[in-house]
Design a protein around this motif. Structure first.
Motif, mmCIF file in Angstrom:
data_model
loop_
_atom_site.group_PDB
_atom_site.id
_atom_site.type_symbol
_atom_site.label_atom_id
_atom_site.label_comp_id
_atom_site.label_asym_id
_atom_site.label_seq_id
_atom_site.Cartn_x
_atom_site.Cartn_y
_atom_site.Cartn_z
ATOM 1 N N ILE A 31 0.893 -1.158 -0.064
ATOM 2 C CA ILE A 31 -0.033 0.061 0.008
ATOM 3 C C ILE A 31 0.911 1.404 -0.040
ATOM 4 O O ILE A 31 1.873 1.350 0.885
ATOM 5 C CB ILE A 31 -0.919 0.060 1.195
ATOM 6 N N GLU A 32 0.694 2.243 -0.958
ATOM 7 C CA GLU A 32 1.232 3.467 -0.957
ATOM 8 C C GLU A 32 0.603 4.418 0.099
ATOM 9 O O GLU A 32 -0.615 4.296 0.136
ATOM 10 C CB GLU A 32 1.329 3.905 -2.438
ATOM 11 N N LEU A 33 1.339 5.412 0.181
ATOM 12 C CA LEU A 33 0.816 6.539 1.017
ATOM 13 C C LEU A 33 -0.387 7.410 0.169
ATOM 14 O O LEU A 33 -0.404 7.676 -0.888
ATOM 15 C CB LEU A 33 1.902 7.556 1.189
ATOM 16 N N ASP A 34 -1.404 7.553 0.882
ATOM 17 C CA ASP A 34 -2.820 7.931 0.566
ATOM 18 C C ASP A 34 -3.400 7.062 -0.718
ATOM 19 O O ASP A 34 -4.366 7.464 -1.465
ATOM 20 C CB ASP A 34 -2.398 9.211 -0.297
ATOM 21 N N GLU A 35 -2.967 6.031 -0.748
ATOM 22 C CA GLU A 35 -3.814 5.066 -1.626
ATOM 23 C C GLU A 35 -4.980 4.460 -1.078
ATOM 24 O O GLU A 35 -4.942 3.936 0.092
ATOM 25 C CB GLU A 35 -2.831 3.709 -2.234
ATOM 26 N N PRO A 50 -8.573 6.167 2.154
ATOM 27 C CA PRO A 50 -6.996 6.199 1.818
ATOM 28 C C PRO A 50 -6.264 5.891 3.054
ATOM 29 O O PRO A 50 -6.407 6.092 4.348
ATOM 30 C CB PRO A 50 -6.597 7.236 1.359
ATOM 31 N N SER A 51 -5.031 5.155 2.712
ATOM 32 C CA SER A 51 -4.116 4.852 3.920
ATOM 33 C C SER A 51 -3.355 6.117 4.251
ATOM 34 O O SER A 51 -2.925 6.755 3.351
ATOM 35 C CB SER A 51 -3.248 3.668 3.570
ATOM 36 N N GLU A 52 -3.083 6.066 5.571
ATOM 37 C CA GLU A 52 -2.187 7.322 6.032
ATOM 38 C C GLU A 52 -0.716 6.982 5.997
ATOM 39 O O GLU A 52 0.196 8.004 6.400
ATOM 40 C CB GLU A 52 -2.418 7.875 7.552
ATOM 41 N N VAL A 53 -0.440 5.909 5.735
ATOM 42 C CA VAL A 53 0.958 5.541 5.692
ATOM 43 C C VAL A 53 1.348 4.460 4.528
ATOM 44 O O VAL A 53 0.427 4.136 4.031
ATOM 45 C CB VAL A 53 1.480 4.520 7.069
ATOM 46 N N ALA A 54 2.542 4.077 4.336
ATOM 47 C CA ALA A 54 2.869 3.387 3.257
ATOM 48 C C ALA A 54 3.294 1.861 4.036
ATOM 49 O O ALA A 54 4.066 2.191 5.044
ATOM 50 C CB ALA A 54 4.129 3.456 2.297
ATOM 51 N N GLY A 55 3.054 0.685 3.265
ATOM 52 C CA GLY A 55 3.392 -0.500 3.991
ATOM 53 C C GLY A 55 2.549 -1.676 3.156
ATOM 54 O O GLY A 55 2.277 -1.652 2.346
ATOM 55 N N GLU A 78 1.479 -2.884 8.142
ATOM 56 C CA GLU A 78 2.579 -3.136 8.612
ATOM 57 C C GLU A 78 3.500 -2.076 7.960
ATOM 58 O O GLU A 78 3.541 -2.030 6.620
ATOM 59 C CB GLU A 78 3.335 -4.737 8.299
ATOM 60 N N VAL A 79 3.858 -1.312 8.799
ATOM 61 C CA VAL A 79 4.972 -0.166 8.368
ATOM 62 C C VAL A 79 6.458 -0.447 8.424
ATOM 63 O O VAL A 79 6.977 -0.773 9.443
ATOM 64 C CB VAL A 79 4.519 1.239 9.300
ATOM 65 N N LYS A 80 7.270 -0.202 7.589
ATOM 66 C CA LYS A 80 8.514 -0.427 7.457
ATOM 67 C C LYS A 80 9.549 0.737 7.833
ATOM 68 O O LYS A 80 9.208 1.789 6.963
ATOM 69 C CB LYS A 80 9.052 -0.991 6.181
ATOM 70 N N GLY A 81 10.353 0.623 8.606
ATOM 71 C CA GLY A 81 11.192 1.879 8.901
ATOM 72 C C GLY A 81 12.282 1.751 7.947
ATOM 73 O O GLY A 81 12.574 0.819 7.231
ATOM 74 N N ASP A 82 13.050 2.968 7.907
ATOM 75 C CA ASP A 82 14.277 3.066 7.217
ATOM 76 C C ASP A 82 15.286 2.145 7.329
ATOM 77 O O ASP A 82 15.911 1.450 6.515
ATOM 78 C CB ASP A 82 14.693 4.628 7.361
ATOM 79 N N ASP A 83 15.647 2.009 8.713
ATOM 80 C CA ASP A 83 16.569 0.931 9.002
ATOM 81 C C ASP A 83 16.259 -0.526 8.660
ATOM 82 O O ASP A 83 17.137 -1.260 8.220
ATOM 83 C CB ASP A 83 16.806 0.922 10.740
ATOM 84 N N GLU A 84 15.142 -0.965 8.662
ATOM 85 C CA GLU A 84 14.534 -2.059 8.310
ATOM 86 C C GLU A 84 14.505 -2.347 6.787
ATOM 87 O O GLU A 84 15.056 -3.307 6.252
ATOM 88 C CB GLU A 84 13.093 -2.375 8.789
#
Length: 450
Positions: A31-35, A50-55, A78-84
């Motif tokens: 899922i993309e942001l605002d999709e 829409p989704s408020e986050v990408a994941g 499920e939201v992925k962080g930059d480090d992950e």
């Protein structure tokens, strides 16, 4: 790795729930942001959330046709962080990442089990009894708060799809049904038989209203919106004491003025100048002059609305009706009104209105003249107390009064049909309001610049 709860957003002051009509994503989809993730439907409009986050969509908490309360969690993302994200790019730790994902999924499952267990232990034993009948989370929550057992829920007659119990059904049961069932046996018979008599009358009405189709007839199921409109119209007639006033308006000056300026207006603004924004401007001025038409009834009280929000009834291609709202209509000039009217009308036909754009109306205008009707008797849009129907503009012979005497001439005229709630609006106010709209239109300045 974190999880985000996608909740049903607030969709207007009077909207407490919505029906989930479609999932646009499956579990495991990216899922993309605002999709858009799923579609919902209220009693006024269909909309995508829409989704408020990408994941990645991890879990669906509701099925299609479930009723969801505002603020309830509908999906887990499920939201992925930059480090992950960087770690997942390294092949050396791909196995560890997969293991972490499994552990995260197991943790989510465990958390869900704990949540369900807590809810179960907090509910009365009678409420947690199993039932083959489906109940939405909102209905179950009301039953839990009011201490209604599952056996009592099973006895409630549902008006929803396939006999499903809706929020209105259980609230009506709390107001009427439960009170009659909780009356002790010591209470005298006349008091306890009144609800039963009413129930018998209702059953007789439902039996007599049954219509059978004969050979060759085609039975067409009403759309979801059609059912809601039918329900709201019936409730409005039962709620408000409808009274109508009619007045004829000479709009010759407006017709001639519009014919003169419409082409230049479209070239300059990129918008068509119809009669609708002109009428809306007149209605907004009349509501400001007579603020007791800009009210709602709340039990034994009257709510005097601060804002003038005019609903604009619009016909849809499928034959249904929707009422987008022009917010703060009294603060718009004619150019701004024309732009808002055109925008709402276009997006209404394309089913792109947002839930908030069909909420909080304080008065409604419907243009029955679009279909050639001279006048009509429109039904009030609850909880408002008035609605104005605009009839078709016709060229007719009319008496023209002048200082030199009266003579017959061709004039452009139309009828205004004003329906109002006689519980709180008397005939004088209802008629004076319609006359005020008439006066504004007939006094149109033919030299007005726009």
């Amino acid at each position: 790795m974190s999880k985000f709860e996608l909740k049903l957003p607030r969709m207007g002051e009077s909207v407490a729930e919505a029906t989930l009509t479609a999932w646009l994503k499956d579990i495991g989809d990216t899922i993309e942001l605002d999709e858009p993730v799923f579609e919902i439907a209220t009693d006024k409009v269909d909309s995508e959330v829409p989704s408020e986050v990408a994941g990645i969509l991890l879990e669906k908490l509701f099925e299609v046709d479930d009723v969801v309360g505002v603020g309830q969690t509908v999906a887990i993302i499920e939201v992925k962080g930059d480090d992950e994200a960087e770690e997942e790019q390294e092949e050396s730790i791909s196995d560890e990442a997969a293991s972490n994902e499994s552990e995260a999924a197991a943790a989510v499952l465990a958390e869900e089990k704990v949540r369900v267990a807590k809810e179960t232990t907090s509910m009365p034993a009678s409420t947690t009894a199993t039932s083959e009948r489906f109940y939405s989370p909102l209905v179950k929550n009301i039953a839990k708060q009011e201490g209604i057992s599952m056996a009592e829920l099973d006895d409630i007659e549902g008006t929803g799809k396939e006999g499903r119990v809706t929020k209105n059904d259980i609230l009506a049961y709390l107001e009427n049904g439960q009170e009659s069932q909780e009356v002790p046996e010591k209470v005298s018979k006349p008091r306890s038989t009144v609800p039963a008599d009413e129930k018998i009358v209702e059953e007789e009405k439902s039996q007599t209203s049954a219509v059978r189709s004969t050979n060759g007839d085609e039975e067409i199921e009403m759309t979801r919106m059609g059912k809601l409109i039918a329900k709201h119209m019936s409730e409005s007639v039962s709620t408000s004491a409808h009274v109508q006033s009619f007045i004829e308006v000479d709009v010759t000056a407006i017709v001639n003025w519009r014919n003169r300026v419409k082409d230049d207006f479209e070239k300059r603004e990129g918008e068509k100048l119809t009669f609708t924004p002109i009428f809306m401007e007149a209605v907004a001025k009349a509501l400001k002059k007579y603020p007791m038409m800009n009210i709602s009834v709340n039990g034994d009280s009257i709510i005097k609305r601060r804002n003038i929000n005019i609903g604009m009834a619009a016909a849809l291609p499928d034959g249904n009706l929707i009422v987008p709202v022009i917010k703060n209509a009294d603060q718009l000039n004619l150019v701004g009104m024309a732009k808002v009217v055109n925008d709402l009308a276009l997006r209404a036909r394309e089913n792109r209105l947002k839930p908030d754009e069909v909420q909080d109306g304080t008065y409604t205008v419907t243009n029955v003249g679009t279909f050639g009707s001279v006048f009509g008797t429109p039904i009030i849009n609850q909880p408002q107390v008035g609605i104005l129907a605009l009839g078709a503009i016709r060229k007719i012979p009319a008496v023209i009064e002048t200082d030199a005497g009266d003579f017959i001439g061709v004039r452009s005229k139309m009828y205004l049909s004003h329906s109002y709630d006689h519980r709180v609006v008397n005939g004088a106010l209802g008629s004076m309001f319609a006359k005020a709209v008439c006066d504004y239109l007939e006094a149109w300045d033919v030299n007005r610049e726009i």
